[in-house]
Structures are given as structure tokens and as C-alpha cells.
Design a protein around this motif. Structure first.
Motif, PDB file in Angstrom:
ATOM      1  N   ASP A  92      28.479  31.532  54.581  1.00 29.99           N
ATOM      2  CA  ASP A  92      29.392  30.697  53.790  1.00 29.99           C
ATOM      3  C   ASP A  92      30.633  31.512  53.418  1.00 29.99           C
ATOM      4  OD1 ASP A  92      30.352  28.520  52.338  1.00 29.99           O
ATOM      5  OD2 ASP A  92      29.228  29.056  50.533  1.00 29.99           O
ATOM      6  N   LYS A  93      31.230  32.129  54.455  1.00 32.43           N
ATOM      7  CA  LYS A  93      32.355  33.040  54.242  1.00 32.43           C
ATOM      8  C   LYS A  93      33.518  32.367  53.500  1.00 32.43           C
ATOM      9  CE  LYS A  93      33.739  37.210  56.421  1.00 32.43           C
ATOM     10  NZ  LYS A  93      33.513  37.929  55.187  1.00 32.43           N
ATOM     11  N   GLU A  94      33.730  31.086  53.766  1.00 40.34           N
ATOM     12  CA  GLU A  94      34.825  30.346  53.099  1.00 40.34           C
ATOM     13  C   GLU A  94      34.400  29.870  51.705  1.00 40.34           C
ATOM     14  OE1 GLU A  94      37.813  30.045  54.814  1.00 40.34           O
ATOM     15  OE2 GLU A  94      36.810  31.309  56.277  1.00 40.34           O
ATOM     16  N   LYS A  95      33.141  30.100  51.354  1.00 44.71           N
ATOM     17  CA  LYS A  95      32.589  29.731  50.041  1.00 44.71           C
ATOM     18  C   LYS A  95      32.584  28.221  49.793  1.00 44.71           C
ATOM     19  CE  LYS A  95      34.038  34.178  48.251  1.00 44.71           C
ATOM     20  NZ  LYS A  95      35.266  34.758  48.670  1.00 44.71           N
ATOM     21  N   LYS A  96      32.605  27.453  50.877  1.00 47.98           N
ATOM     22  CA  LYS A  96      32.633  25.987  50.738  1.00 47.98           C
ATOM     23  C   LYS A  96      31.294  25.444  50.244  1.00 47.98           C
ATOM     24  CE  LYS A  96      36.221  25.087  54.142  1.00 47.98           C
ATOM     25  NZ  LYS A  96      36.467  24.983  55.567  1.00 47.98           N
ATOM     26  N   VAL A  97      30.199  25.965  50.790  1.00 52.33           N
ATOM     27  CA  VAL A  97      28.874  25.448  50.418  1.00 52.33           C
ATOM     28  C   VAL A  97      28.539  25.848  48.982  1.00 52.33           C
ATOM     29  CG1 VAL A  97      26.438  25.298  51.074  1.00 52.33           C
ATOM     30  CG2 VAL A  97      28.175  25.583  52.847  1.00 52.33           C
ATOM     31  N   ALA A  98      28.801  27.099  48.632  1.00 56.79           N
ATOM     32  CA  ALA A  98      28.544  27.569  47.258  1.00 56.79           C
ATOM     33  C   ALA A  98      29.382  26.778  46.256  1.00 56.79           C
ATOM     34  CB  ALA A  98      28.837  29.066  47.144  1.00 56.79           C
ATOM     35  N   THR A  99      30.611  26.462  46.623  1.00 57.68           N
ATOM     36  CA  THR A  99      31.475  25.664  45.748  1.00 57.68           C
ATOM     37  C   THR A  99      30.936  24.243  45.613  1.00 57.68           C
ATOM     38  OG1 THR A  99      33.400  26.993  46.370  1.00 57.68           O
ATOM     39  CG2 THR A  99      33.847  24.833  45.411  1.00 57.68           C
ATOM     40  N   LEU A 100      30.507  23.663  46.732  1.00 59.78           N
ATOM     41  CA  LEU A 100      29.941  22.317  46.749  1.00 59.78           C
ATOM     42  C   LEU A 100      28.746  22.202  45.805  1.00 59.78           C
ATOM     43  CD1 LEU A 100      30.654  19.820  48.482  1.00 59.78           C
ATOM     44  CD2 LEU A 100      28.986  20.605  50.155  1.00 59.78           C
ATOM     45  N   TYR A 101      27.938  23.253  45.752  1.00 64.67           N
ATOM     46  CA  TYR A 101      26.729  23.252  44.924  1.00 64.67           C
ATOM     47  C   TYR A 101      26.955  23.855  43.536  1.00 64.67           C
ATOM     48  CZ  TYR A 101      23.737  21.344  48.496  1.00 64.67           C
ATOM     49  OH  TYR A 101      23.152  20.482  49.390  1.00 64.67           O
ATOM     50  N   GLY A 102      28.174  24.327  43.267  1.00 69.13           N
ATOM     51  CA  GLY A 102      28.486  24.865  41.945  1.00 69.13           C
ATOM     52  C   GLY A 102      27.790  26.168  41.624  1.00 69.13           C
ATOM     53  N   VAL A 103      27.605  27.009  42.645  1.00 63.83           N
ATOM     54  CA  VAL A 103      26.869  28.261  42.419  1.00 63.83           C
ATOM     55  C   VAL A 103      27.694  29.529  42.678  1.00 63.83           C
ATOM     56  CG1 VAL A 103      24.627  27.171  42.854  1.00 63.83           C
ATOM     57  CG2 VAL A 103      25.843  28.273  44.744  1.00 63.83           C
ATOM     58  N   LEU A 104      29.019  29.390  42.794  1.00 64.88           N
ATOM     59  CA  LEU A 104      29.844  30.602  42.929  1.00 64.88           C
ATOM     60  C   LEU A 104      29.786  31.378  41.623  1.00 64.88           C
ATOM     61  CD1 LEU A 104      33.273  29.982  44.724  1.00 64.88           C
ATOM     62  CD2 LEU A 104      31.430  31.503  45.406  1.00 64.88           C
ATOM     63  N   ASN A 105      29.784  32.702  41.718  1.00 65.67           N
ATOM     64  CA  ASN A 105      29.773  33.501  40.492  1.00 65.67           C
ATOM     65  C   ASN A 105      31.112  33.361  39.765  1.00 65.67           C
ATOM     66  OD1 ASN A 105      31.551  35.167  41.891  1.00 65.67           O
ATOM     67  ND2 ASN A 105      30.162  36.899  41.988  1.00 65.67           N
ATOM     68  N   GLU A 106      31.189  33.906  38.535  1.00 68.14           N
ATOM     69  CA  GLU A 106      32.396  33.730  37.716  1.00 68.14           C
ATOM     70  C   GLU A 106      33.654  34.274  38.382  1.00 68.14           C
ATOM     71  OE1 GLU A 106      31.630  35.270  33.800  1.00 68.14           O
ATOM     72  OE2 GLU A 106      29.945  33.895  33.518  1.00 68.14           O
TER      73      GLU A 106
END
Length: 149
Positions: A92-106
Motif C-alpha cells: 500500500d505504497k500510496e497509502k490508499k488502502v490504509a486511508t480508506l480504512y482510517g488506519v494511517l498513523n498520526e
């Protein structure tokens, strides 16, 4: 915005060490979608090893496991090969999936350690976060899949 229990799991398509993964193509199976911060770190390694140890039990219970981190596909391939992971590790290099699920760190640099258990119809039935040990995610997810949690 974090995904909550009862919501439909957002669909995504992303590259993994095993090729393209499309969440909606796994309908009809339960899915354990686990996000982890970084390949090859101690906690993430223990978590991967535990999911790998329990994988046959997940399969016996009509469940698929998918790991996700912001690492590159080549890193995911090395991580999976080193620890014999039988399931896909999504890049998930573009961080799209983590963003979609609301799990990106601060800081927005990596995913938090969060596990989503998704039913056969694509609904989120459990969200595991803030567990004491990384490897507990696999054990707790399996209990939920088996209906024992």
C-alpha cells in the motif's frame, strides 16, 4: 475516518507479493484484513509468523488472510518468502488502502496495527486494535472467525 463494526468493508484492488488482490473477489469467504506498520520489524514479524502458523485453521473455517503495509511489493515478497507466508501481503505504497480504512498513523507514514474481520457478505464484524502483543491479532481473529469471541 475509521471503519466500524457493521459497516461494509471498503473494496480495494492493490498489488501484493502474490499478484493483484481485489477484496470484493473474496466474497463468500470470511476475510481477516490485517494492517501492520512495517515488514521485518520485531512485532510485525511475530504477527506474520502467528498468522502463518494458524493459516490452515483460518482456511478450515472458510477464511482468507490478507496483510497490508505501506512497504513496496519487493519488500512484501522478501518478507513473505523469509517467513513462508502462504497468504498475500499487499503493498500500500500510496497509502490508499490504509486511508480508506482510517488506519494511517498520526504522521501519515505507515499503517497502525489494526485487524478487520469481514464476513462472507463483506460486512465488518470485528475491529481489533490496541492489543498488548502483535501476535494476539491472529489468535483473536481466529476466535472471532470460529464464533468463540
Amino acid at each position: 475516518m475509521a471503519i466500524e463494526i457493521g459497516q461494509e468493508a471498503p473494496d480495494f484492488e492493490a498489488e501484493s507479493n502474490q499478484g493483484t488482490v481485489k477484496l470484493s473477489s473474496l466474497r463468500g469467504k470470511k476475510v481477516v484484513l490485517y494492517f501492520y506498520p512495517k515488514s521485518f520489524t520485531p512485532g510485525c514479524t511475530r504477527e506474520l509468523q502467528r498468522f502463518t502458523e494458524l493459516y490452515s485453521e483460518f482456511k478450515q473455517n472458510n477464511a482468507e488472510v490478507v496483510g497490508v503495509s505501506v512497504d513496496s511489493v519487493s519488500t512484501q515478497k522478501r518478507f513473505a518468502e523469509k517467513y513462508n507466508a502462504p497468504f498475500p501481503l499487499v503493498s500500500d505504497k500510496e497509502k490508499k488502502v490504509a486511508t480508506l480504512y482510517g488506519v494511517l498513523n498520526e504522521k501519515g507514514t505507515s499503517a497502525q496495527r489494526v485487524t478487520f474481520v469481514i464476513d462472507e457478505n463483506g460486512k465488518v464484524v470485528a475491529v481489533l486494535r490496541n492489543l498488548k502483543k502483535a501476535e494476539e491479532h491472529a489468535d483473536r481473529a481466529l476466535e472471532i472467525i470460529k464464533g468463540k469471541a
